[in-house]
Design an enzyme around this catalytic site. Sequence first.
Site, PDB file in Angstrom:
ATOM      1  N   GLU A  85     -10.361  86.226  46.779  1.00  0.00           N
ATOM      2  CA  GLU A  85     -10.776  87.620  46.911  1.00  0.00           C
ATOM      3  C   GLU A  85     -10.297  88.460  45.728  1.00  0.00           C
ATOM      4  O   GLU A  85     -11.053  89.287  45.220  1.00  0.00           O
ATOM      5  CB  GLU A  85     -10.247  88.221  48.222  1.00  0.00           C
ATOM      6  N   ASP A 102     -14.241  97.704  48.049  1.00  0.00           N
ATOM      7  CA  ASP A 102     -13.271  96.742  48.568  1.00  0.00           C
ATOM      8  C   ASP A 102     -11.970  96.941  47.805  1.00  0.00           C
ATOM      9  O   ASP A 102     -11.973  97.032  46.583  1.00  0.00           O
ATOM     10  CB  ASP A 102     -13.756  95.306  48.376  1.00  0.00           C
TER      11      ASP A 102
END
Length: 148
Positions: A54, A71
């Site tokens: 991620e 994000d």
Amino acid sequence: MKAAGTLALMGCLITVVEPKIYTRCKLAKIFSRAGLDNYRGFSLGNWICMAYYESHYNTTAQTDLEDGSTDYGIFKINSYTWCRRAKLQEKNHCHVACTDLITDDLTDAIICAKKIVKETDGMNYWQGWKKHCEGKDLSGWKKGCEVS
């Protein structure tokens, strides 16, 4: 002289977020101490693998998405549902400012990630985990690390 003083004061007020990129073993230790090992059945290897894919362990990672959300942080937690920027329509299920997810202190990010796993379909929330970690032998992710 006043202009120089004003500029100096403004410089003191601006907060610069320096990126903190953790090592795999340092994260293993932090995650273990935070109770992530086997949290909801997900091994420590799952968490380390997911954080790598991620954010590459970067606490200040941010990705702006086409839907206007962002994000944030080491787990790439989305602003629309999980944290608060400034928009009232954001849900903020973690009851945290998005900026609190991009600091060296991973406490808020870990609490929010636990909430995501608990309230959604486990770690399926994270595409990096689904693509690279799900169903794989993840024991190597903590190999050589001292965790307690």
